[in-house]
Design a protein around this motif. Sequence first.
Motif, PDB file in Angstrom:
ATOM      1  N   GLU A 287     117.356  39.995 118.532  1.00  0.00           N
ATOM      2  CA  GLU A 287     115.985  39.905 119.185  1.00  0.00           C
ATOM      3  C   GLU A 287     114.936  39.548 117.853  1.00  0.00           C
ATOM      4  O   GLU A 287     113.634  38.976 118.228  1.00  0.00           O
ATOM      5  CB  GLU A 287     115.619  40.919 119.875  1.00  0.00           C
ATOM      6  CG  GLU A 287     116.221  41.225 121.303  1.00  0.00           C
ATOM      7  CD  GLU A 287     117.770  41.866 121.227  1.00  0.00           C
ATOM      8  OE1 GLU A 287     117.955  41.862 120.229  1.00  0.00           O
ATOM      9  OE2 GLU A 287     118.443  41.925 122.208  1.00  0.00           O
ATOM     10  N   LYS A 290     114.214  34.896 113.648  1.00  0.00           N
ATOM     11  CA  LYS A 290     113.486  33.715 114.162  1.00  0.00           C
ATOM     12  C   LYS A 290     113.944  32.404 113.132  1.00  0.00           C
ATOM     13  O   LYS A 290     114.441  32.818 112.053  1.00  0.00           O
ATOM     14  CB  LYS A 290     112.050  33.952 114.162  1.00  0.00           C
ATOM     15  CG  LYS A 290     111.559  34.745 115.131  1.00  0.00           C
ATOM     16  CD  LYS A 290     111.123  34.171 116.324  1.00  0.00           C
ATOM     17  CE  LYS A 290     110.943  35.367 117.523  1.00  0.00           C
ATOM     18  NZ  LYS A 290     112.137  36.060 117.936  1.00  0.00           N
ATOM     19  N   PHE A 291     113.525  31.419 113.843  1.00  0.00           N
ATOM     20  CA  PHE A 291     113.763  30.008 112.847  1.00  0.00           C
ATOM     21  C   PHE A 291     112.748  30.148 112.106  1.00  0.00           C
ATOM     22  O   PHE A 291     111.706  30.515 112.532  1.00  0.00           O
ATOM     23  CB  PHE A 291     114.090  28.835 113.561  1.00  0.00           C
ATOM     24  CG  PHE A 291     115.320  28.772 114.215  1.00  0.00           C
ATOM     25  CD1 PHE A 291     116.513  28.647 113.549  1.00  0.00           C
ATOM     26  CD2 PHE A 291     115.579  28.743 115.413  1.00  0.00           C
ATOM     27  CE1 PHE A 291     117.578  28.542 113.831  1.00  0.00           C
ATOM     28  CE2 PHE A 291     116.595  28.631 116.222  1.00  0.00           C
ATOM     29  CZ  PHE A 291     117.784  28.541 115.377  1.00  0.00           C
ATOM     30  N   HIS A 309     116.737  33.298 128.090  1.00  0.00           N
ATOM     31  CA  HIS A 309     116.836  32.915 126.832  1.00  0.00           C
ATOM     32  C   HIS A 309     118.200  32.295 126.421  1.00  0.00           C
ATOM     33  O   HIS A 309     119.039  32.463 127.240  1.00  0.00           O
ATOM     34  CB  HIS A 309     116.517  34.244 126.021  1.00  0.00           C
ATOM     35  CG  HIS A 309     117.548  35.407 126.369  1.00  0.00           C
ATOM     36  ND1 HIS A 309     116.925  36.502 127.054  1.00  0.00           N
ATOM     37  CD2 HIS A 309     118.787  35.824 126.262  1.00  0.00           C
ATOM     38  CE1 HIS A 309     118.168  37.449 127.193  1.00  0.00           C
ATOM     39  NE2 HIS A 309     119.129  36.691 126.515  1.00  0.00           N
ATOM     40  N   ARG A 310     118.168  31.985 125.297  1.00  0.00           N
ATOM     41  CA  ARG A 310     119.444  31.269 124.725  1.00  0.00           C
ATOM     42  C   ARG A 310     120.131  32.161 123.703  1.00  0.00           C
ATOM     43  O   ARG A 310     119.148  32.812 122.779  1.00  0.00           O
ATOM     44  CB  ARG A 310     119.141  29.892 124.360  1.00  0.00           C
ATOM     45  CG  ARG A 310     119.242  29.107 125.473  1.00  0.00           C
ATOM     46  CD  ARG A 310     119.001  27.650 124.686  1.00  0.00           C
ATOM     47  NE  ARG A 310     117.684  27.450 124.869  1.00  0.00           N
ATOM     48  CZ  ARG A 310     116.909  26.049 124.956  1.00  0.00           C
ATOM     49  NH1 ARG A 310     117.921  24.974 124.722  1.00  0.00           N
ATOM     50  NH2 ARG A 310     115.840  25.835 124.548  1.00  0.00           N
ATOM     51  N   VAL A 312     122.045  32.020 120.053  1.00  0.00           N
ATOM     52  CA  VAL A 312     122.045  31.021 119.146  1.00  0.00           C
ATOM     53  C   VAL A 312     123.042  31.812 118.152  1.00  0.00           C
ATOM     54  O   VAL A 312     122.668  32.578 117.504  1.00  0.00           O
ATOM     55  CB  VAL A 312     120.959  30.381 118.440  1.00  0.00           C
ATOM     56  CG1 VAL A 312     121.397  29.323 117.597  1.00  0.00           C
ATOM     57  CG2 VAL A 312     119.973  29.825 119.700  1.00  0.00           C
ATOM     58  N   MET A 323     121.282  35.072 117.318  1.00  0.00           N
ATOM     59  CA  MET A 323     119.834  35.239 117.457  1.00  0.00           C
ATOM     60  C   MET A 323     119.318  35.109 118.948  1.00  0.00           C
ATOM     61  O   MET A 323     120.230  34.148 119.559  1.00  0.00           O
ATOM     62  CB  MET A 323     118.938  34.462 116.593  1.00  0.00           C
ATOM     63  CG  MET A 323     119.299  33.094 116.569  1.00  0.00           C
ATOM     64  SD  MET A 323     118.614  32.026 115.057  1.00  0.00           S
ATOM     65  CE  MET A 323     116.932  32.142 115.712  1.00  0.00           C
ATOM     66  N   GLN A 325     116.979  33.281 121.531  1.00  0.00           N
ATOM     67  CA  GLN A 325     115.574  32.199 121.416  1.00  0.00           C
ATOM     68  C   GLN A 325     115.150  32.338 122.860  1.00  0.00           C
ATOM     69  O   GLN A 325     115.862  32.002 123.983  1.00  0.00           O
ATOM     70  CB  GLN A 325     116.140  31.026 120.970  1.00  0.00           C
ATOM     71  CG  GLN A 325     116.352  30.742 119.595  1.00  0.00           C
ATOM     72  CD  GLN A 325     114.919  30.293 118.806  1.00  0.00           C
ATOM     73  OE1 GLN A 325     114.425  31.237 118.470  1.00  0.00           O
ATOM     74  NE2 GLN A 325     114.593  29.175 119.030  1.00  0.00           N
ATOM     75  N   GLU A 327     113.876  30.327 126.145  1.00  0.00           N
ATOM     76  CA  GLU A 327     114.522  29.048 126.689  1.00  0.00           C
ATOM     77  C   GLU A 327     113.701  27.743 126.288  1.00  0.00           C
ATOM     78  O   GLU A 327     114.399  26.658 126.374  1.00  0.00           O
ATOM     79  CB  GLU A 327     115.206  28.931 128.062  1.00  0.00           C
ATOM     80  CG  GLU A 327     114.024  29.173 129.103  1.00  0.00           C
ATOM     81  CD  GLU A 327     114.365  29.221 130.078  1.00  0.00           C
ATOM     82  OE1 GLU A 327     115.592  28.836 130.611  1.00  0.00           O
ATOM     83  OE2 GLU A 327     113.586  29.622 131.178  1.00  0.00           O
ATOM     84  N   GLU A 329     112.047  27.075 123.589  1.00  0.00           N
ATOM     85  CA  GLU A 329     111.909  26.780 122.273  1.00  0.00           C
ATOM     86  C   GLU A 329     113.050  26.062 121.924  1.00  0.00           C
ATOM     87  O   GLU A 329     114.101  26.058 122.313  1.00  0.00           O
ATOM     88  CB  GLU A 329     111.707  28.137 121.470  1.00  0.00           C
ATOM     89  CG  GLU A 329     110.265  28.539 121.256  1.00  0.00           C
ATOM     90  CD  GLU A 329     110.321  29.734 120.554  1.00  0.00           C
ATOM     91  OE1 GLU A 329     111.011  30.006 119.536  1.00  0.00           O
ATOM     92  OE2 GLU A 329     109.232  30.511 120.890  1.00  0.00           O
ATOM     93  N   VAL A 331     116.035  24.430 119.617  1.00  0.00           N
ATOM     94  CA  VAL A 331     116.955  24.811 118.462  1.00  0.00           C
ATOM     95  C   VAL A 331     117.332  23.754 117.693  1.00  0.00           C
ATOM     96  O   VAL A 331     117.899  22.567 118.262  1.00  0.00           O
ATOM     97  CB  VAL A 331     118.389  25.488 119.316  1.00  0.00           C
ATOM     98  CG1 VAL A 331     119.285  26.015 118.245  1.00  0.00           C
ATOM     99  CG2 VAL A 331     118.070  26.384 120.416  1.00  0.00           C
TER     100      VAL A 331
END
Lengths: 355, 287
Positions: A287, A290-291, A309-310, A312, A323, A325, A327, A329, A331
């Motif tokens: 959680e 972050k990228f 959410h996804r 990754v 991580m 993300q 949904e 945003e 990737v």
Amino acid sequence: MAKITLQDLRHSYRGNPRNDDDWALKRLTLEWRDGGAYALLGPSGCGKTTLLNIISGLIRPSEGRILFDGIDVTDATPELRNIAQVFQFPVVYDTLTVYDNLAFPLRNRGVGEAEVDRIVRQIAAMLDLESTLTQRASGLSADGKQKISLGRGLVRSDVNVIMFDEPLTVIDPHLKWQLRSKLKELHHRIGRTMIYVTHDQTEALTFADEVTVMKDGMIVQTGTPVDLFERPRHVFVGHFIGSPGMNVLRCEVKGGKALVAGQPVESVNAGRYRGAGAGLQLGVRPEFVKFASDGIAVDVVKVADAGRHRIVETRLGDEVVNMLQPEDEAVPQGRAHLRFDPAHTQIYEDGWIVD
Amino acid sequence: MRKTANQKAWFFVLPVVSLVAFNAIVPLMTVVNYSVQETFGDNVFFWAGVQWFEQVLRSDRFHAALLRQLMFTGTILAIEIPLGLVIALAMPRKGPWVSVCLVLMALPLLIPWNVVGAMWNILALPDIGLLGYGVNALGFEYNYTRQPGSAWATVIVMDVWHWTSLVVLLCYAGLMSIPDAYYQAAKVDGARPWAVFRYIQLPKLKRVLTIAILLRFMDSFMVYTEAVVLTGGGPGNSTTFLSIDLVKIALGQFDLGPAAAMSIVYFLIVLTMSWIFYTLMMRNEEI
């Protein structure tokens, strides 16, 4: 109702325990306040059922004491301890009606019929069992039977503690949620000490105010659900709670700064580390990853859709960093850079948090 | 539902049908055949209709044997079922004594039936048998070859000795299959031993008890070997049960017609009573 204290409890099923593995419970001390909602959480074989049976008096611990309100009950029988227990598989008296099932513990204790009737109807109303009172208990569904088991504990107003041993195991998934909220609601209404034993993190975290996580006969951490999520004291807690669990990466600490794959990473507790640098790990939950435009370089290998959410999956050398993300945003593909939230990044030494 | 046109599947059940025919239906039909005809040997038969059935159903001898049979079966059920249950409850649940008890219990069941009869025959003899001599030494007048009361007591004690174990083993298996959680819940609910028996053990044993009662009913209603070796149906006719009487008529007097009619009536009584027992005990039971 009572405060429950466990002092230096140890238990072994072998007559003559020699090494650490012979102990099902390895020295544990714990205190549960009167009226709280508690959970014992841990994988199968971690000793939680042993602990439960010690509290209910079905097993006598090899060492240590159990106190109810400061009174030693280590040698007291289950009857004398005045506890209630809901088992993994519903236990009802098949030939009796729901009403007689609920009245059973009261009648055994010689309570008058007028009083029995008043209490049974009150508890049946709380559990939504009123419409089935005249039915035979054997005809009810699994969740109805579990409610009866629970009801038999609730009818006695003097019960010290109500214990649940994985009570939702045989309940249909769509009813689990209902029964769980019912338990929570009941705890608020009657305010009795309840101890809930489970290996299911969702059940433990939604039911209890305070969760005790156990592993290999030891308590790893006791804390609120938020504590366990945000500040796991041991990498095991990080792994066991959360979905997916906490990322645990090899790291170094130099001059109060943590380094992952040679890159500096800010953390909560790297500054407190005074050791020589062996067995160090960095933990960060998916959680809080972050990228970013720069930071730790990883390869994105898999994206799994999990509803809102996804998940990754990325690779950092031979280690995996998961991580979460949102949904909406994007990737990035292939090479990417990650940043860890410094407030939720912890350093662990030999599994335990650096303090 | 539409019936399928392909009937070839019948050929697959043919082997089973022929096997059942040879070991059950054909012998049974032979008996039916005898029951409606008169024969004087040499394979000469005369049609007799329902004459033998009327004769059997009206005969005092049949009524007396049936009454003795009902009394015998009723008595041994009234003793063996509660006694078996009590012994099963008293047996240890774990530890080295479990196997000792199980072997002891199984022993009477492993002894051939005629040997059981012979054993008790000798054991109960008033002059040389340990039991018979002992009972007489205690001041009771006991001689099963002369007194109907003694003969009855011996037959019943022998059957109880021989068959209570079956009830014990069935009940014990039933008791062992009750999960520990029930006993723990009963402890927590403050149940006394009687309540544990009445509300946990007895309901959980209902099915095995049904089986035990059915088996004991059927077997005791057809009792033959042990009783005939012990008393031969005597003294007089006092222990002549249905099966013993049947053999006397069929093989003693060679009245094949009445014996066949009696066999069929006998068979129908066992079947009907088993059905009644089963239905009564299984009502209110969801499967």
